[in-house]
Design an enzyme around this catalytic site. Structure first.
Site, short mmCIF file in Angstrom:
data_model
loop_
_atom_site.label_atom_id
_atom_site.label_comp_id
_atom_site.label_asym_id
_atom_site.label_seq_id
_atom_site.Cartn_x
_atom_site.Cartn_y
_atom_site.Cartn_z
N ASP A 191 0.73 -1.12 0.06
CA ASP A 191 0.00 -0.01 -0.08
C ASP A 191 0.93 1.41 -0.11
O ASP A 191 2.24 1.20 0.49
CB ASP A 191 -0.94 -0.03 1.29
CG ASP A 191 -1.93 -1.03 1.14
OD1 ASP A 191 -2.43 -1.58 0.15
OD2 ASP A 191 -2.59 -1.13 2.15
N GLN A 223 -0.77 6.77 -6.20
CA GLN A 223 -2.01 7.79 -5.87
C GLN A 223 -2.04 8.95 -6.99
O GLN A 223 -0.96 9.67 -7.23
CB GLN A 223 -1.64 8.30 -4.47
CG GLN A 223 -1.57 7.40 -3.40
CD GLN A 223 -0.66 7.62 -2.31
OE1 GLN A 223 0.47 8.40 -2.44
NE2 GLN A 223 -1.04 7.51 -1.15
N ARG A 247 -1.15 -0.89 -8.44
CA ARG A 247 -2.74 -0.28 -8.07
C ARG A 247 -2.73 1.13 -8.10
O ARG A 247 -1.99 1.70 -7.51
CB ARG A 247 -3.21 -0.99 -6.78
CG ARG A 247 -4.46 -0.20 -6.37
CD ARG A 247 -4.78 -0.37 -4.80
NE ARG A 247 -4.84 -1.70 -4.04
CZ ARG A 247 -4.32 -1.89 -2.88
NH1 ARG A 247 -3.86 -0.90 -2.11
NH2 ARG A 247 -4.39 -3.16 -2.65
N GLY A 282 -5.67 8.49 -3.67
CA GLY A 282 -4.93 8.75 -2.50
C GLY A 282 -5.92 9.46 -1.38
O GLY A 282 -6.77 10.07 -1.55
N ALA A 283 -5.25 8.97 -0.22
CA ALA A 283 -6.51 9.16 0.93
C ALA A 283 -5.69 9.80 2.24
O ALA A 283 -6.31 10.11 3.20
CB ALA A 283 -6.67 7.81 1.57
N HIS A 334 -14.08 3.90 -6.45
CA HIS A 334 -15.80 3.63 -6.41
C HIS A 334 -16.33 4.81 -7.35
O HIS A 334 -17.47 4.80 -7.29
CB HIS A 334 -15.99 3.73 -4.94
CG HIS A 334 -15.27 3.05 -3.75
ND1 HIS A 334 -14.08 3.73 -3.32
CD2 HIS A 334 -15.16 1.75 -3.55
CE1 HIS A 334 -13.57 2.75 -2.45
NE2 HIS A 334 -14.10 1.62 -2.64
C1 LIG Z 1 -8.78 -1.21 -3.31
C2 LIG Z 1 -8.41 0.02 -2.86
C3 LIG Z 1 -7.17 0.27 -2.13
C4 LIG Z 1 -6.87 1.52 -1.94
N1 LIG Z 1 -5.53 1.59 -1.05
C5 LIG Z 1 -4.87 2.64 -1.14
C6 LIG Z 1 -3.54 3.11 -0.81
O1 LIG Z 1 -2.60 2.19 -0.77
N2 LIG Z 1 -3.35 4.45 -0.35
C7 LIG Z 1 -3.96 5.51 -0.30
O2 LIG Z 1 -3.59 6.52 -0.34
N3 LIG Z 1 -5.14 5.26 -0.70
C8 LIG Z 1 -5.82 3.91 -0.76
N4 LIG Z 1 -7.15 3.64 -1.29
C9 LIG Z 1 -8.13 5.09 -1.02
C10 LIG Z 1 -8.26 5.70 -2.28
O3 LIG Z 1 -7.09 6.41 -2.39
C11 LIG Z 1 -9.29 6.83 -2.34
O4 LIG Z 1 -9.10 7.63 -0.92
C12 LIG Z 1 -10.85 6.26 -2.42
O5 LIG Z 1 -10.75 5.08 -2.98
C13 LIG Z 1 -11.80 7.34 -2.49
O6 LIG Z 1 -11.49 7.48 -3.82
P1 LIG Z 1 -12.69 7.26 -5.06
O7 LIG Z 1 -11.73 6.54 -6.21
O8 LIG Z 1 -13.62 6.08 -4.52
O9 LIG Z 1 -13.21 8.59 -5.62
P2 LIG Z 1 -13.96 9.50 -4.76
O10 LIG Z 1 -14.21 10.59 -5.80
O11 LIG Z 1 -13.52 9.77 -3.68
O12 LIG Z 1 -15.39 9.00 -4.65
C14 LIG Z 1 -16.44 8.37 -5.66
C15 LIG Z 1 -17.59 8.10 -5.07
O13 LIG Z 1 -17.33 6.72 -4.25
C16 LIG Z 1 -18.29 6.79 -3.10
N5 LIG Z 1 -17.22 6.63 -1.93
C17 LIG Z 1 -15.94 6.81 -1.89
N6 LIG Z 1 -15.31 6.85 -0.67
C18 LIG Z 1 -16.49 6.56 0.06
C19 LIG Z 1 -16.41 6.39 1.37
N7 LIG Z 1 -15.40 6.48 2.32
N8 LIG Z 1 -17.74 5.90 2.01
C20 LIG Z 1 -18.84 5.96 1.14
N9 LIG Z 1 -18.77 6.16 -0.09
C21 LIG Z 1 -17.62 6.44 -0.89
C22 LIG Z 1 -19.06 7.93 -3.04
O14 LIG Z 1 -20.32 7.56 -3.84
C23 LIG Z 1 -18.22 8.92 -4.02
O15 LIG Z 1 -19.16 9.67 -4.54
C24 LIG Z 1 -7.54 2.70 -1.70
C25 LIG Z 1 -8.81 2.53 -2.37
C26 LIG Z 1 -9.16 1.10 -3.01
C27 LIG Z 1 -10.82 1.11 -3.58
#
Ligand SMILES: Cc1cc2nc3c(=O)[nH]c(=O)nc-3n(C[C@H](O)[C@H](O)[C@H](O)COP(=O)(O)OP(=O)(O)OC[C@H]3O[C@@H](n4cnc5c(N)ncnc54)[C@H](O)[C@@H]3O)c2cc1C
Length: 306
Positions: A131, A162, A183, A187-188, A226
């Site tokens: 990750d 990210q 992957r 970014g979180a 998502h």
């Molecule tokens: C399999 C996986 C592994 C990941 N690994 C990492 C990592 O190693 N490092 C890192 O920094 N980040 C990681 N992330 C988190 C990622 O960086 C994002 O912060 C997170 O996926 C939200 O971004 P999004 O692409 O879903 O888009 P967004 O634009 O944030 O969300 C799009 C839509 O998805 C839904 N959604 C998104 N998040 C949520 C939530 N928390 N609760 C409810 N609904 C939600 C909502 O409907 C939203 O409108 C990972 C995510 C996934 C899916």
């Protein structure tokens, strides 16, 4: 109104993390995002999603460990997960964080610990995803990954990038030369404008650019999102370029957009669910709230129900 920045800031408060972990009352709030307390509860969930044609990635929750002893326990947990995956015949790989293996104490320790888990995955024909954490550790994470990748093959260890970081497109180009399985996610963490795009539209545009670079490479990558716009962009690009559904996988988090997870699996796409478990849920849980502050209402409603 509580903001994303405030929630991420809270996610880093060690005192709150310890408090939240000790007080069992809070634990039930996490069930939407955390699959279980222990590996056995988590395996039964993974069996369910396997039955829906989705694969999984185990994540034992813990990060920024405070001692070499704690990092050692994390290694033991991951060796155990890899054994359980085989014993129980579930379709899952594992995701690790280098700060969980001691990166904050000593990068060499984190490398040695990660190496033990990757070597075991290799012996068992499984796969370890490293990750990506905050930008203070991006470079050292990539460096350690490259060391691991020089010792183990493409299908044993992969990394996360990210799209919110300015550097990521170039990192992806460099890593593809190894080659590497990547992957891509948005970014979180909370990042300053010196290193990351402040505007969501730029993060999204960069995501699409990197997704296209990855898919065109012919290597099997994970498209983690998502966001229906990112999913649609991926499907359109793949179909335009004649890239088959078996050439990549979508990845989503446990408890988020289950409808979309199921739909994509029904449509014949490879879907992997990232399944976190364990008692150190606090930072992970807070980052999930930060991604969608509306989730706080869900939490408050559960609290009010007593
Ligand atoms: C399999 C996986 C592994 C990941 N690994 C990492 C990592 O190693 N490092 C890192 O920094 N980040 C990681 N992330 C988190 C990622 O960086 C994002 O912060 C997170 O996926 C939200 O971004 P999004 O692409 O879903 O888009 P967004 O634009 O944030 O969300 C799009 C839509 O998805 C839904 N959604 C998104 N998040 C949520 C939530 N928390 N609760 C409810 N609904 C939600 C909502 O409907 C939203 O409108 C990972 C995510 C996934 C899916």
């Amino acid at each position: 109104m509580i903001t994303r920045d405030a929630l991420i800031w809270l996610s880093r408060k060690e005192g709150l993390k310890d408090f939240a972990t000790r007080i069992g009352y809070f634990k039930r709030l996490t069930t939407r995002f955390v699959a279980g307390d222990n590996i056995d509860e988590t395996i039964s969930y993974i069996r369910q999603i396997n039955a829906e044609n989705c694969t999984a990635s185990f994540d034992h929750l813990n990060e920024a460990v405070g001692s070499a002893g704690e990092a050692e326990q994390e290694v033991a947990e991951y060796l155990n997960i890899l054994a359980k995956i085989d014993e129980q015949r579930v379709h899952s790989n594992v995701s690790i964080k280098l700060t969980q293996f001691g990166l904050g104490l000593d990068p060499e320790l984190a490398y040695q610990n990660a190496r033990r888990v990757v070597a075991e995955a290799h012996r068992r024909g499984n796969f370890v995803r490293v990750d990506m954490e905050d930008s203070a550790v991006t470079q050292v994470t990539i460096d350690i990954f490259k060391r691991l990748r020089s010792e183990f093959d493409l299908n044993t260890v992969g990394i996360v990038l990210q799209s919110y970081l300015y550097r990521t497109y170039e990192d992806a180009q460099e890593l593809l030369k190894l080659p590497a399985r990547i992957r891509i996610c948005k970014g979180a963490y909370n990042e300053p404008p010196e290193v990351a795009f402040p505007a969501k539209k730029d993060v999204d545009a960069n995501y699409v650019k990197i997704m296209q670079l990855l898919l065109a490479s012919g290597i099997y990558h994970g498209i983690a999102t998502h966001d229906p716009k990112m999913v649609d962009a991926t499907i359109s690009f793949a179909s335009r370029e004649g890239i088959g559904k078996e050439k990549f996988e979508f990845q989503m988090l446990y408890g988020i957009r289950r409808d979309l997870q199921r739909q994509l699996a029904r449509d014949g796409f490879n879907v992997r669910i990232y399944v976190p478990y364990g008692k150190h849920w606090y930072p992970y849980f807070m980052r999930r709230l930060a991604e969608r502050p509306a989730n706080i209402w869900f939490v408050l409603k559960n609290l009010a129900r007593g």
